[in-house]
Design a protein around this motif. Structure first.
Motif, PDB file in Angstrom:
ATOM      1  N   GLY A  26       0.942  -1.269   0.004  1.00  0.00           N
ATOM      2  CA  GLY A  26       0.088  -0.136  -0.019  1.00  0.00           C
ATOM      3  C   GLY A  26       1.048   1.152  -0.338  1.00  0.00           C
ATOM      4  N   ARG A  27       2.233   1.078  -0.121  1.00  0.00           N
ATOM      5  CA  ARG A  27       3.083   2.296   0.081  1.00  0.00           C
ATOM      6  C   ARG A  27       3.398   2.666  -1.415  1.00  0.00           C
ATOM      7  NH1 ARG A  27       4.332   4.549   5.155  1.00  0.00           N
ATOM      8  NH2 ARG A  27       3.654   2.980   6.701  1.00  0.00           N
ATOM      9  N   LEU A  28       3.000   1.862  -2.517  1.00  0.00           N
ATOM     10  CA  LEU A  28       3.077   2.197  -3.753  1.00  0.00           C
ATOM     11  C   LEU A  28       1.986   3.167  -4.109  1.00  0.00           C
ATOM     12  CD1 LEU A  28       4.748  -0.908  -5.415  1.00  0.00           C
ATOM     13  CD2 LEU A  28       5.905   1.061  -4.423  1.00  0.00           C
ATOM     14  N   GLY A  29       2.227   4.321  -4.644  1.00  0.00           N
ATOM     15  CA  GLY A  29       1.198   5.152  -5.038  1.00  0.00           C
ATOM     16  C   GLY A  29       1.148   5.842  -6.140  1.00  0.00           C
ATOM     17  N   VAL A  55       4.133   9.120  -9.665  1.00  0.00           N
ATOM     18  CA  VAL A  55       4.312   7.825  -8.725  1.00  0.00           C
ATOM     19  C   VAL A  55       5.304   8.315  -7.659  1.00  0.00           C
ATOM     20  CG1 VAL A  55       3.494   6.202 -10.476  1.00  0.00           C
ATOM     21  CG2 VAL A  55       6.105   6.461  -9.880  1.00  0.00           C
ATOM     22  N   PHE A  56       4.936   7.642  -6.730  1.00  0.00           N
ATOM     23  CA  PHE A  56       5.759   7.870  -5.279  1.00  0.00           C
ATOM     24  C   PHE A  56       5.919   6.425  -4.415  1.00  0.00           C
ATOM     25  CE2 PHE A  56       1.617   9.208  -4.312  1.00  0.00           C
ATOM     26  CZ  PHE A  56       1.348   8.652  -3.156  1.00  0.00           C
ATOM     27  N   VAL A  57       6.729   6.465  -3.693  1.00  0.00           N
ATOM     28  CA  VAL A  57       6.803   5.422  -2.555  1.00  0.00           C
ATOM     29  C   VAL A  57       6.489   6.241  -1.262  1.00  0.00           C
ATOM     30  CG1 VAL A  57       8.158   3.663  -1.469  1.00  0.00           C
ATOM     31  CG2 VAL A  57       8.292   3.957  -3.757  1.00  0.00           C
ATOM     32  N   GLN A 100      -0.007   7.742   4.904  1.00  0.00           N
ATOM     33  CA  GLN A 100      -1.344   8.279   4.450  1.00  0.00           C
ATOM     34  C   GLN A 100      -0.921   9.487   3.226  1.00  0.00           C
ATOM     35  OE1 GLN A 100      -4.650   7.625   5.620  1.00  0.00           O
ATOM     36  NE2 GLN A 100      -3.466   6.108   6.359  1.00  0.00           N
ATOM     37  N   ARG A 101       0.295   9.123   2.824  1.00  0.00           N
ATOM     38  CA  ARG A 101       0.634  10.144   1.584  1.00  0.00           C
ATOM     39  C   ARG A 101      -0.346   9.939   0.474  1.00  0.00           C
ATOM     40  NH1 ARG A 101       6.834  10.427  -0.880  1.00  0.00           N
ATOM     41  NH2 ARG A 101       6.170  11.660  -2.715  1.00  0.00           N
TER      42      ARG A 101
END
Length: 195
Positions: free
Chosen positions: A147-150, A160-162, A169-170
């Motif tokens: 869930g930390r790949l966004g 995208v981000f990690v 909650q990023r």
């Protein structure tokens, strides 16, 4: 999950490279502005190498082109993980692991402890980074960190981000996108109050 997310230094660097590849080399939107992927082959290669801190002239063109192709495949992983479709993310990661022939190996640098790294089938730069990125994404998706790949939640941004934040909650790729969304919400509230 409690506490700050802590990837080891190798996982951090390959995940950061994955983010850079996708954000620099795939089309879409960035910060409310259309982002076009470099169309010129040499420019795309330069972007791929800049993402990992290598001067473009230091690597053969065909080696660097492989890094460019990798970006589109990694975007699939980030988008699928972002929507909770871990089956699609895992299928693409498994394909990347096979295609890159990622091999685990314990390495250590001067004055550093042993750590797990992933290498490609040979010493070519692109093979090593492609295998490392595939393995880094596998480590994230294969754990409670999937869930930390966004993908950025701001309008007109799909970078995208990690998420390595403490609370997990990023929602945005950058402070600029977060500020754009907050400013737009503030303006909307002011306009609604004025009516």
């Amino acid at each position: 999950m409690t506490g700050q997310v802590s990837f080891d230094s190798h996982a951090r660097s390959v995940l950061a490279a994955s983010v850079e590849y996708v954000n620099r080399l795939t089309p879409g939107y960035a910060g409310g502005v259309e982002h076009t992927a470099p169309s010129d082959e040499r420019q795309a290669v330069a972007e791929a190498l800049t993402a990992i801190g290598h001067p473009p002239k230091s690597v053969p063109l065909d080696d660097a082109q492989r890094l460019v192709r990798l970006a589109g495949r990694m975007r699939i992983v980030f988008e699928a993980a972002n929507t909770g479709d871990l089956d699609t993310a895992a299928a693409e990661i498994n394909a990347l692991l096979v295609d890159t022939n990622a091999r685990p190996q314990l390495d250590r640098g001067k004055d550093r402890p042993w750590s797990l790294h992933f290498h490609g089938p040979d010493e070519q730069l692109a093979n090593g980074w492609a295998a490392g990125c595939a393995a880094g994404l596998a480590l994230a998706v294969g754990s409670d960190l999937a869930g930390r790949l966004g993908v950025c939640a701001a309008p007109q941004c799909d970078r995208v981000f990690v998420d390595t934040s403490k609370n997990g909650q990023r929602r945005f790729c950058s402070p600029q996108c977060q500020s754009r969304v907050k400013a737009a919400a503030h303006r909307a509230r002011q306009q609604a109050a004025a009516e």
